[in-house]
Scaffold this motif. Structure first.
Motif, short mmCIF file in Angstrom:
data_model
loop_
_atom_site.label_atom_id
_atom_site.label_comp_id
_atom_site.label_asym_id
_atom_site.label_seq_id
_atom_site.Cartn_x
_atom_site.Cartn_y
_atom_site.Cartn_z
N GLY A 1 0.77 -1.24 0.00
CA GLY A 1 0.00 0.00 0.00
C GLY A 1 0.80 1.28 0.00
N HIS A 2 2.04 1.24 -0.50
CA HIS A 2 2.88 2.44 -0.48
C HIS A 2 2.71 3.34 -1.71
N ASN B 1 -2.78 8.56 -9.48
CA ASN B 1 -3.73 9.68 -9.60
C ASN B 1 -4.40 9.99 -8.27
N GLY B 2 -3.61 9.93 -7.19
CA GLY B 2 -4.10 10.30 -5.86
C GLY B 2 -4.81 9.21 -5.10
N ARG B 3 -5.00 8.04 -5.71
CA ARG B 3 -5.72 6.94 -5.04
C ARG B 3 -4.78 5.77 -4.80
N VAL C 1 4.76 7.85 -4.46
CA VAL C 1 4.93 7.13 -3.19
C VAL C 1 4.19 7.94 -2.13
N ARG C 2 3.40 7.24 -1.30
CA ARG C 2 2.62 7.96 -0.28
C ARG C 2 3.57 8.71 0.66
N ASP C 3 3.09 9.77 1.25
CA ASP C 3 3.93 10.70 2.01
C ASP C 3 4.77 10.02 3.09
#
Length: 205
Positions: A119-120, A124-126, A143-145
């Motif tokens: 889940g990293h 398009n933001g999802r 990559v998520r924050d």
């Protein structure tokens, strides 16, 4: 699911080529195959053997793709207009795990699959946790924050052994990438020669 992630260098030794160009590949030290009979002189391959080898090399390069998945990608490539071998490469390079690897967010294609599964990655933001997710030109991959400062990501972006190809626009400061276009075979930075035409011949027998 394939268990190839635990023995990726066996693929190199079996094929006798460093297919990812990794400095730790055992082929860099010994070019013969694994096992007690690995040093036997290899006989000349039949046409079928050459085609099978080309298929194993291309499929192995993309990590944990099963034979069933790979055959499905081939079937889709045959249904698209244009050159089937070019379509095959375009479909493989459109996979989310391939793009994450090409953008240098992870060190290997195997790490890309695991990184996405955990889940990293966002598209398009999802959040998308499916490695085989098909990206389209214009899609933004990031990559998520809270994962941007992980050691693996920071080290992967510094790797000198490979560059980000032109069909991906990567911003390593923001740890984001845009999938610019579907590539042709000549655009893809394979470390060894891939022969998708032989893969097509193998499946179309």
């Amino acid at each position: 699911m394939s268990k190839r992630h635990s023995a990726k260098y066996k693929i190199d030794r079996r094929l006798g080529e460093n297919i990812w160009g990794r400095p730790k590949s055992p082929v860099n030290r010994r070019e013969y195959g694994p096992g007690q009979h690995g040093q036997r002189r290899r006989g000349k391959l039949s046409d079928f053997g050459v085609q099978l080898r080309a298929k194993q090399k291309l499929k192995g390069y993309y990590g944990n793709i099963s034979e069933k998945q790979f055959r499905r990608i081939y079937d889709e490539a045959t249904r698209l207009k244009g050159d089937t071998s070019e379509n095959l490469i375009g479909l493989l390079e459109s996979r989310l795990d391939a793009i994450v690897y090409r953008a240098k967010f992870v060190p290997t294609v195997f790490a890309a699959r695991q990184f996405i599964n955990h889940g990293h990655i966002k598209v398009n933001g999802r959040k998308v946790n499916i490695p085989s997710y098909r990206c389209k030109p214009g899609d933004t991959i990031e990559v998520r924050d809270r994962s941007k400062q992980t050691i693996m990501v920071l080290e992967a972006m510094q790797l000198a052994e490979r560059d980000v190809p032109d069909y991906i626009d990567a911003d390593h400061n923001k740890v984001t990438a845009t999938f610019v276009s579907i590539p042709q075979l000549a655009d893809v930075p394979y470390q060894v020669m891939m022969e998708p035409n032989l893969v097509i011949e193998f499946y179309s027998r």
